[in-house]
Design a protein around this motif. Structure first.
Motif, PDB file in Angstrom:
ATOM      1  N   ALA A  65      22.846 -16.944   3.664  1.00  0.00           N
ATOM      2  CA  ALA A  65      23.276 -17.655   4.419  1.00  0.00           C
ATOM      3  C   ALA A  65      22.438 -19.324   3.667  1.00  0.00           C
ATOM      4  O   ALA A  65      21.054 -18.884   3.722  1.00  0.00           O
ATOM      5  N   GLY A  66      22.550 -20.607   3.641  1.00  0.00           N
ATOM      6  CA  GLY A  66      22.477 -21.573   3.568  1.00  0.00           C
ATOM      7  C   GLY A  66      22.741 -21.797   1.847  1.00  0.00           C
ATOM      8  O   GLY A  66      23.750 -21.457   1.724  1.00  0.00           O
ATOM      9  N   ASN A  67      21.873 -23.153   1.264  1.00  0.00           N
ATOM     10  CA  ASN A  67      22.901 -23.715   0.630  1.00  0.00           C
ATOM     11  C   ASN A  67      21.893 -23.481  -0.869  1.00  0.00           C
ATOM     12  O   ASN A  67      21.111 -23.377  -1.174  1.00  0.00           O
ATOM     13  N   LEU A  68      22.740 -23.714  -1.657  1.00  0.00           N
ATOM     14  CA  LEU A  68      22.646 -23.892  -3.259  1.00  0.00           C
ATOM     15  C   LEU A  68      21.119 -25.104  -3.592  1.00  0.00           C
ATOM     16  O   LEU A  68      21.266 -25.430  -3.588  1.00  0.00           O
ATOM     17  N   ASP A  69      20.254 -24.428  -4.148  1.00  0.00           N
ATOM     18  CA  ASP A  69      19.123 -24.985  -4.627  1.00  0.00           C
ATOM     19  C   ASP A  69      17.987 -24.747  -3.630  1.00  0.00           C
ATOM     20  O   ASP A  69      16.922 -26.091  -3.899  1.00  0.00           O
ATOM     21  N   GLU A  70      18.692 -24.444  -2.328  1.00  0.00           N
ATOM     22  CA  GLU A  70      17.774 -24.889  -1.507  1.00  0.00           C
ATOM     23  C   GLU A  70      17.016 -23.836  -1.255  1.00  0.00           C
ATOM     24  O   GLU A  70      15.980 -23.666  -0.988  1.00  0.00           O
ATOM     25  N   LYS A  71      17.893 -22.726  -0.656  1.00  0.00           N
ATOM     26  CA  LYS A  71      17.358 -21.651  -0.065  1.00  0.00           C
ATOM     27  C   LYS A  71      18.180 -20.546  -1.130  1.00  0.00           C
ATOM     28  O   LYS A  71      17.478 -19.903  -0.800  1.00  0.00           O
ATOM     29  N   LEU A  72      19.237 -20.651  -1.733  1.00  0.00           N
ATOM     30  CA  LEU A  72      19.928 -19.860  -2.729  1.00  0.00           C
ATOM     31  C   LEU A  72      19.678 -20.439  -4.161  1.00  0.00           C
ATOM     32  O   LEU A  72      19.976 -21.917  -4.056  1.00  0.00           O
ATOM     33  N   PHE A  73      19.681 -19.206  -4.659  1.00  0.00           N
ATOM     34  CA  PHE A  73      18.793 -20.117  -6.649  1.00  0.00           C
ATOM     35  C   PHE A  73      19.671 -18.765  -7.418  1.00  0.00           C
ATOM     36  O   PHE A  73      19.271 -17.560  -6.787  1.00  0.00           O
ATOM     37  N   GLU A  74      20.615 -19.490  -7.829  1.00  0.00           N
ATOM     38  CA  GLU A  74      21.466 -18.356  -8.965  1.00  0.00           C
ATOM     39  C   GLU A  74      20.311 -18.779 -10.292  1.00  0.00           C
ATOM     40  O   GLU A  74      20.208 -20.038 -10.760  1.00  0.00           O
ATOM     41  N   LEU A  75      19.788 -17.132 -10.768  1.00  0.00           N
ATOM     42  CA  LEU A  75      18.649 -17.211 -11.285  1.00  0.00           C
ATOM     43  C   LEU A  75      19.381 -16.967 -12.992  1.00  0.00           C
ATOM     44  O   LEU A  75      20.003 -15.856 -13.157  1.00  0.00           O
ATOM     45  N   LYS A  76      18.530 -17.339 -14.250  1.00  0.00           N
ATOM     46  CA  LYS A  76      18.846 -17.085 -14.669  1.00  0.00           C
ATOM     47  C   LYS A  76      17.528 -15.613 -15.736  1.00  0.00           C
ATOM     48  O   LYS A  76      16.971 -16.330 -15.356  1.00  0.00           O
ATOM     49  N   ILE A 189      10.742  -3.350  13.272  1.00  0.00           N
ATOM     50  CA  ILE A 189      11.539  -4.578  12.017  1.00  0.00           C
ATOM     51  C   ILE A 189      12.183  -5.744  12.511  1.00  0.00           C
ATOM     52  O   ILE A 189      13.268  -5.055  13.292  1.00  0.00           O
ATOM     53  N   ASN A 190      12.022  -6.840  12.039  1.00  0.00           N
ATOM     54  CA  ASN A 190      12.454  -7.904  12.259  1.00  0.00           C
ATOM     55  C   ASN A 190      13.920  -8.550  10.849  1.00  0.00           C
ATOM     56  O   ASN A 190      13.863  -8.792  10.510  1.00  0.00           O
ATOM     57  N   LEU A 191      15.317  -8.337  11.397  1.00  0.00           N
ATOM     58  CA  LEU A 191      16.032  -8.687  11.014  1.00  0.00           C
ATOM     59  C   LEU A 191      17.260  -9.210  11.294  1.00  0.00           C
ATOM     60  O   LEU A 191      17.475  -9.724  11.327  1.00  0.00           O
ATOM     61  N   ASN A 192      16.208 -10.590  12.174  1.00  0.00           N
ATOM     62  CA  ASN A 192      16.853 -11.529  11.828  1.00  0.00           C
ATOM     63  C   ASN A 192      16.583 -12.855  11.860  1.00  0.00           C
ATOM     64  O   ASN A 192      16.889 -13.963  11.107  1.00  0.00           O
ATOM     65  N   ALA A 193      14.611 -12.720  10.788  1.00  0.00           N
ATOM     66  CA  ALA A 193      15.001 -13.242   9.599  1.00  0.00           C
ATOM     67  C   ALA A 193      14.150 -13.080   8.303  1.00  0.00           C
ATOM     68  O   ALA A 193      13.357 -12.665   8.648  1.00  0.00           O
ATOM     69  N   PRO A 194      15.296 -11.982   7.201  1.00  0.00           N
ATOM     70  CA  PRO A 194      14.757 -11.536   6.469  1.00  0.00           C
ATOM     71  C   PRO A 194      13.288 -12.972   5.479  1.00  0.00           C
ATOM     72  O   PRO A 194      13.959 -13.715   5.509  1.00  0.00           O
ATOM     73  N   MET A 195      12.374 -12.253   5.145  1.00  0.00           N
ATOM     74  CA  MET A 195      11.808 -12.546   4.728  1.00  0.00           C
ATOM     75  C   MET A 195      12.168 -13.518   2.965  1.00  0.00           C
ATOM     76  O   MET A 195      11.454 -14.208   2.134  1.00  0.00           O
ATOM     77  N   GLY A 196      13.213 -12.529   2.161  1.00  0.00           N
ATOM     78  CA  GLY A 196      13.389 -13.345   1.043  1.00  0.00           C
ATOM     79  C   GLY A 196      14.352 -11.877   0.695  1.00  0.00           C
ATOM     80  O   GLY A 196      14.624 -10.461   0.959  1.00  0.00           O
ATOM     81  N   GLY A 197      14.884 -11.869  -0.433  1.00  0.00           N
ATOM     82  CA  GLY A 197      16.045 -10.785  -1.501  1.00  0.00           C
ATOM     83  C   GLY A 197      16.986 -11.417  -2.155  1.00  0.00           C
ATOM     84  O   GLY A 197      16.615 -12.545  -2.978  1.00  0.00           O
ATOM     85  N   PHE A 198      17.870 -10.719  -2.919  1.00  0.00           N
ATOM     86  CA  PHE A 198      18.336 -10.832  -3.880  1.00  0.00           C
ATOM     87  C   PHE A 198      20.041  -9.986  -3.813  1.00  0.00           C
ATOM     88  O   PHE A 198      20.076  -9.086  -3.201  1.00  0.00           O
ATOM     89  N   LEU A 199      20.376 -10.878  -4.557  1.00  0.00           N
ATOM     90  CA  LEU A 199      21.926 -10.259  -4.654  1.00  0.00           C
ATOM     91  C   LEU A 199      22.192  -9.991  -6.016  1.00  0.00           C
ATOM     92  O   LEU A 199      21.745 -10.851  -6.920  1.00  0.00           O
ATOM     93  N   PHE A 200      22.510  -8.396  -6.975  1.00  0.00           N
ATOM     94  CA  PHE A 200      23.184  -9.051  -8.178  1.00  0.00           C
ATOM     95  C   PHE A 200      24.723  -7.729  -8.897  1.00  0.00           C
ATOM     96  O   PHE A 200      24.469  -7.143  -7.911  1.00  0.00           O
ATOM     97  N   PRO A 201      25.275  -7.851  -9.549  1.00  0.00           N
ATOM     98  CA  PRO A 201      24.583  -9.123 -10.122  1.00  0.00           C
ATOM     99  C   PRO A 201      25.628 -10.389  -9.390  1.00  0.00           C
ATOM    100  O   PRO A 201      25.835 -10.304  -8.093  1.00  0.00           O
ATOM    101  N   PRO A 223      10.392 -21.348  -2.213  1.00  0.00           N
ATOM    102  CA  PRO A 223      11.295 -20.321  -3.390  1.00  0.00           C
ATOM    103  C   PRO A 223      10.091 -19.441  -3.605  1.00  0.00           C
ATOM    104  O   PRO A 223       8.885 -20.214  -4.004  1.00  0.00           O
ATOM    105  N   ASP A 224       9.383 -17.709  -4.080  1.00  0.00           N
ATOM    106  CA  ASP A 224       8.606 -16.880  -4.216  1.00  0.00           C
ATOM    107  C   ASP A 224       8.921 -17.580  -5.400  1.00  0.00           C
ATOM    108  O   ASP A 224       9.243 -16.766  -6.176  1.00  0.00           O
ATOM    109  N   HIS A 225       8.351 -18.024  -6.314  1.00  0.00           N
ATOM    110  CA  HIS A 225       7.911 -18.295  -7.996  1.00  0.00           C
ATOM    111  C   HIS A 225       7.685 -17.003  -8.523  1.00  0.00           C
ATOM    112  O   HIS A 225       7.689 -16.545  -9.724  1.00  0.00           O
TER     113      HIS A 225
END
Length: 394
Positions: A65-76, A189-201, A223-225
């Motif tokens: 959930a969330g907007n790209l470049d705000e909460k979701l980021f497509e990374l190369k 285990i708090n499944l209501n608010a994930p701390m982060g993660g990713f989708l590949f590809p 974002p966690d740089h």
């Protein structure tokens, strides 16, 4: 991935959906004190009961959930990264052996443990599955259903969740008719608010892109740089807020911080026109040439590409940097542009900015807003006054 691509896969995360097939789920429990793996467990996703599936599906939807470049980021992915996560994930995507896939996911967890001491116990959940996308819309006259021909997209999704201390509670036992103190020692285990993660590809329309990964941050604009660069081996990313700040600083530098509201309104309108007329799937970006053109078309004559390139180099140390146009425009949903003064703070939409002017009269500065009808404040209609003249002086 664009907004539509993310929305398409996100809405598939529901149980008993024939367009989403999750084969395995792998949970890894990490202790905060030692940053060690305390336990891990893998099982077929179908072995979970429906209540468990619902919990995880809700968690995965929140992750995406969330907007790209705000909460979701497509990374190369970085080129030539040591112990490349791109290679690990790609191998995991192709590995038909469950044990082999688990070992590859544990390599990702190992990279996480090398970079950080977590403040609480965490659970890292991996799933691998297949997202099926119909090739065409339903046609009631055709013999073929939209489900007969689909694109198959294998994927790996990772969610990182923290744990919470169980609550101490006072219960009433109806059978024994007595009050009882209840204390559960097992962490929640708090499944209501994930701390982060990713989708590949990443997915763009019908195509998978193994050169990019979709990273999800736990908080908007945060974002966690370290995770991005050292765990995922993704290239450095900028948030929409960062892009907006960079754009504003470049404009201030080019114009000498002197810009009237009419010109600023023209700038926003020109960029909005670029977005509306864009026919590409990818959102338009502004390089130094585009910014120079926008400023010229907005009424600034003393602007050239060389001057803008110099500002790019000065502000962001990269005269080839491209700013995403959507990040620059104020959000219409939040009433957008803020006008701050010591007397009052005003919010106004970008299209109405042209009606606002700062004027000077008798040594004093005034904020003037052009209106086409009577002004109403708290239900009271304001009486028109001659500019600069108090009512009793008329």
């Amino acid at each position: 991935m664009n907004k539509k691509d993310v929305a398409n896969i996100r809405k598939q995360f529901k149980i008993n959906n024939d367009l989403l097939k999750i084969s395995n789920i792998f949970n890894v429990y990490i202790m905060k004190e030692s940053s060690d793996i305390y336990h891990h467990q893998s099982q077929p996703f179908e072995m979970l009961d429906d209540d468990q599936k619902e919990l995880f599906m809700g968690n995965f939807k929140k992750l995406l959930a969330g907007n790209l470049d705000e909460k979701l980021f497509e990374l190369k992915f970085q080129r030539d990264a040591a112990n490349s996560s791109q290679l690990i994930l790609h191998q995991g995507l192709l590995n038909a052996d469950v044990e082999g896939w688990k070992e590859q996911m544990l390599q990702i967890v190992g990279k996480m443990l090398l970079t950080r001491q977590y403040e609480m116990d965490i659970v890292v959940t991996f799933i691998r599955g297949e997202y099926l996308k119909p090739t065409k819309r339903r046609n009631d006259e055709a013999e073929e259903s939209e489900r007969d021909t689909v694109y198959s997209h294998p994927f790996i999704l990772c969610s990182i969740n923290n744990t919470q201390e169980p609550k101490k509670e006072l219960l009433f036992d109806y059978v024994e008719r007595e009050f009882k103190y209840n204390f559960v020692v097992d962490p929640i285990i708090n499944l209501n608010a994930p701390m982060g993660g990713f989708l590949f590809p990443c997915f763009t329309d019908h195509a998978a892109d193994v050169n990019h990964i979709l990273y999800s941050s736990g908080r908007v604009y945060e974002p966690d740089h370290q995770f991005i660069e050292e765990v995922l081996n993704g290239e450095e990313t900028m948030t929409a807020k960062d892009d907006k700040i960079v754009f504003e600083e470049i404009i201030k530098d080019v114009t000498g911080d002197q810009l009237n509201t009419s010109t600023l309104s023209n700038v926003y309108e020109e960029i909005n026109r670029m977005i509306v007329e864009n026919e590409e799937e990818e959102q338009p970006k502004l390089d130094s040439i585009d910014v120079a053109r926008v400023l010229k078309m907005s009424g600034l004559e003393d602007v050239n590409t060389e001057k803008v390139e110099t500002s790019f180099k000065k502000i962001i140390d990269d005269d080839k940097y491209e700013i995403k146009a959507n990040s620059v425009l104020p959000k219409f949903t939040s009433k957008s542009i803020k006008i701050n003064t010591k007397i009052a703070n005003i919010s106004i939409s970008p299209q109405d900015l042209r009606y606002v002017k700062q004027v000077q009269l008798s040594g004093k500065r005034y904020l003037m807003i052009e209106v086409e009808e009577d002004t109403v404040i708290e239900g009271f209609t304001m009486i028109p006054e001659a500019f600069g003249v108090k009512p009793e002086e008329e």
